[in-house]
Design a protein around this motif. Structure first.
Motif, PDB file in Angstrom:
ATOM      1  N   THR A 239       0.753  -1.225  -0.022  1.00 17.42           N
ATOM      2  CA  THR A 239      -0.139   0.176  -0.058  1.00 17.42           C
ATOM      3  C   THR A 239       0.928   1.296  -0.028  1.00 17.42           C
ATOM      4  N   ILE A 240       1.974   1.011   1.059  1.00 14.59           N
ATOM      5  CA  ILE A 240       2.731   2.557   0.967  1.00 14.59           C
ATOM      6  C   ILE A 240       3.551   2.687  -0.269  1.00 14.59           C
ATOM      7  N   THR A 241       3.997   1.668  -0.785  1.00  9.58           N
ATOM      8  CA  THR A 241       4.743   1.708  -2.136  1.00  9.58           C
ATOM      9  C   THR A 241       4.039   1.845  -3.347  1.00  9.58           C
ATOM     10  N   THR A 242       2.572   1.725  -3.258  1.00 11.05           N
ATOM     11  CA  THR A 242       1.601   1.911  -4.297  1.00 11.05           C
ATOM     12  C   THR A 242       2.185   0.627  -5.406  1.00 11.05           C
ATOM     13  N   VAL A 243       2.368  -0.538  -4.877  1.00 10.26           N
ATOM     14  CA  VAL A 243       2.851  -1.486  -6.168  1.00 10.26           C
ATOM     15  C   VAL A 243       1.531  -1.941  -6.683  1.00 10.26           C
ATOM     16  N   GLY A 244       0.525  -2.147  -6.071  1.00 15.73           N
ATOM     17  CA  GLY A 244      -0.521  -2.610  -6.691  1.00 15.73           C
ATOM     18  C   GLY A 244      -0.975  -4.046  -6.762  1.00 15.73           C
TER      19      GLY A 244
ATOM     20  N   GLU B 272      -5.131  -7.863  -2.960  1.00 15.36           N
ATOM     21  CA  GLU B 272      -5.454  -7.845  -1.460  1.00 15.36           C
ATOM     22  C   GLU B 272      -5.131  -9.363  -1.236  1.00 15.36           C
TER      23      GLU B 272
ATOM     24  N   THR C  56      -7.180   2.299   4.273  1.00 14.54           N
ATOM     25  CA  THR C  56      -6.446   2.113   3.034  1.00 14.54           C
ATOM     26  C   THR C  56      -6.240   3.272   2.512  1.00 14.54           C
ATOM     27  N   VAL C  57      -7.353   4.050   1.997  1.00 13.60           N
ATOM     28  CA  VAL C  57      -7.318   5.143   1.196  1.00 13.60           C
ATOM     29  C   VAL C  57      -6.393   6.203   2.380  1.00 13.60           C
TER      30      VAL C  57
ATOM     31  N   ILE D  92      -2.735   5.505   1.983  1.00 12.34           N
ATOM     32  CA  ILE D  92      -1.919   5.433   0.757  1.00 12.34           C
ATOM     33  C   ILE D  92      -1.786   7.021   0.611  1.00 12.34           C
TER      34      ILE D  92
ATOM     35  N   SER E 236       1.039   7.829   3.158  1.00  8.49           N
ATOM     36  CA  SER E 236       2.463   7.662   2.640  1.00  8.49           C
ATOM     37  C   SER E 236       2.989   8.257   1.563  1.00  8.49           C
ATOM     38  N   VAL E 237       2.154   8.687   0.476  1.00  5.27           N
ATOM     39  CA  VAL E 237       2.662   9.374  -0.531  1.00  5.27           C
ATOM     40  C   VAL E 237       3.220  10.545  -0.406  1.00  5.27           C
TER      41      VAL E 237
END
Length: 341
Positions: A48-53, A56, A68-69, A72, A75-76
């Motif tokens: 989630t932090i690294t936005t790997v995608g 779940e 989670t939103v 994100i 973390s961005v």
């Protein structure tokens, strides 16, 4: 430490703390809200932090999705801040070295009538120590960057490079320098430095170190005014401690280097008079004014007279040598404003 570097380090520590904080919040949040195992909670937090995608671990409910939103978004912002700070810190290290070198070069460029020391080995360090005690401005040329990083300060300015190169000598201000001390360990290097220095500045005083007696005459022919052989001087000194130990010990005490313990000094006679009239040692009366005793005289031809008479006339371009306690030498410098300018 430079304040700018200190500030950036504080920012880096802050960024690392925020990254760890958001990681902990994410792991604990997924563990509590979605009942994930610790490993799954860590996995979900990282992707989630690294936005790997990646997918779940298991479907999220409404509360977990809202969490989670916000995770994100937070973390961005934190990752962006961390990347910016770390990049600035890396660049600032290079910029700081550049700024430090420019500042040092600006100081060197302001010197006139200074001394250049080539090489910062044992002899170079001793020369610098003596010059610092006498408050003489000097520049050190040294090719070993580790030595420069260790010893460079406001009091000991360095030029990084090989003293054999004319460009480095010019960077050290050789055209404006009064004296050059070549204290390199290799006689061939000293010979090359003396040749180069004499070619650039024909008026300066050049003092060179020599390891071999056979190099003495070569260095003199190359343009050195004085050639010092440390091994010969050391051996002679040790023998003298056997023959006349008390005398040598007394002379050694005269040359002790420190902040306020200079016992012997040479003074140009032009700095002692306010008129063009030729004076004598009796008229000067340094003993009464400062407590210092005149023990020698060097005339304009370079000849020395030990223990000169009181009625000796002091000619222009000559020097007197005085002996006294440190406070008396300081008083002499203060009265006549001759403190090693």
């Amino acid at each position: 430490m430079n304040p700018l570097i200190k500030l950036f380090r504080t920012k880096v520590y802050t960024a690392v703390f925020l990254l760890l904080l958001i990681l902990i919040i994410g792991v604990v949040g997924f563990r509590i809200m979605s009942n994930y195992s610790w490993v799954d909670a860590l996995y979900m937090t990282v992707i989630t932090i690294t936005t790997v995608g990646f997918g779940e671990v298991q479907p999220l409910d409404a509360n977990a999705k809202i969490f989670t939103v916000f995770l994100i978004l937070a973390s961005v912002v934190i990752l962006g801040y961390a990347i910016t700070v770390i990049t600035e810190y890396i660049l600032s290290q290079n910029n700081y070295e550049e700024l430090k070198q420019k500042k040092m070069q600006k100081k060197i460029d302001s010197f006139k009538g200074h001394i250049i020391i080539c090489g910062y080995g044992r002899n170079g360090k001793q020369a610098a120590k003596k010059l610092l005690a006498h408050k003489k401005p000097f520049v050190v040329i040294e090719k070993n960057k580790d030595i420069i990083d260790k010893f460079q300060s406001e009091m000991v300015p360095f030029v990084l490079g090989n003293a054999n190169e004319d460009e480095i000598l010019l960077q050290a201000g050789i055209e404006r320098a009064k004296t050059l001390i070549s204290a390199l360990p290799n006689d061939a290097d000293n010979l090359f430095v003396v040749l180069s220095a004499r070619q650039i500045n024909s008026e300066m005083n050049i003092i060179s170190r020599a390891s071999q007696e056979t190099s003495y005459q070569k260095l003199k022919l190359a343009g050195a005014n004085n050639v010092i052989l440390p091994d010969i001087i050391g051996g002679d000194h040790m023998a003298s401690l056997v023959v006349v130990p008390d005398l040598i010990e007394f002379i050694d005490n005269l040359s002790i280097v420190g902040k306020a313990n200079v016992n012997i000094e040479e003074v140009a006679v032009e700095k002692l008079f306010t008129s063009s009239k030729i004076e004598t040692l009796r008229h000067l009366d340094l003993r009464k004014k400062t407590g210092c005793t005149v023990i020698g005289y060097k005339d304009d031809q370079g000849d020395y007279i030990v223990n000169p008479e009181a009625d000796m006339q002091l000619q222009p371009n000559s020097k007197i040598i005085v002996l006294g306690r440190p406070e008396q030498i300081q008083k002499l410098n203060s009265i006549y404003d001759i403190n090693y300018s």
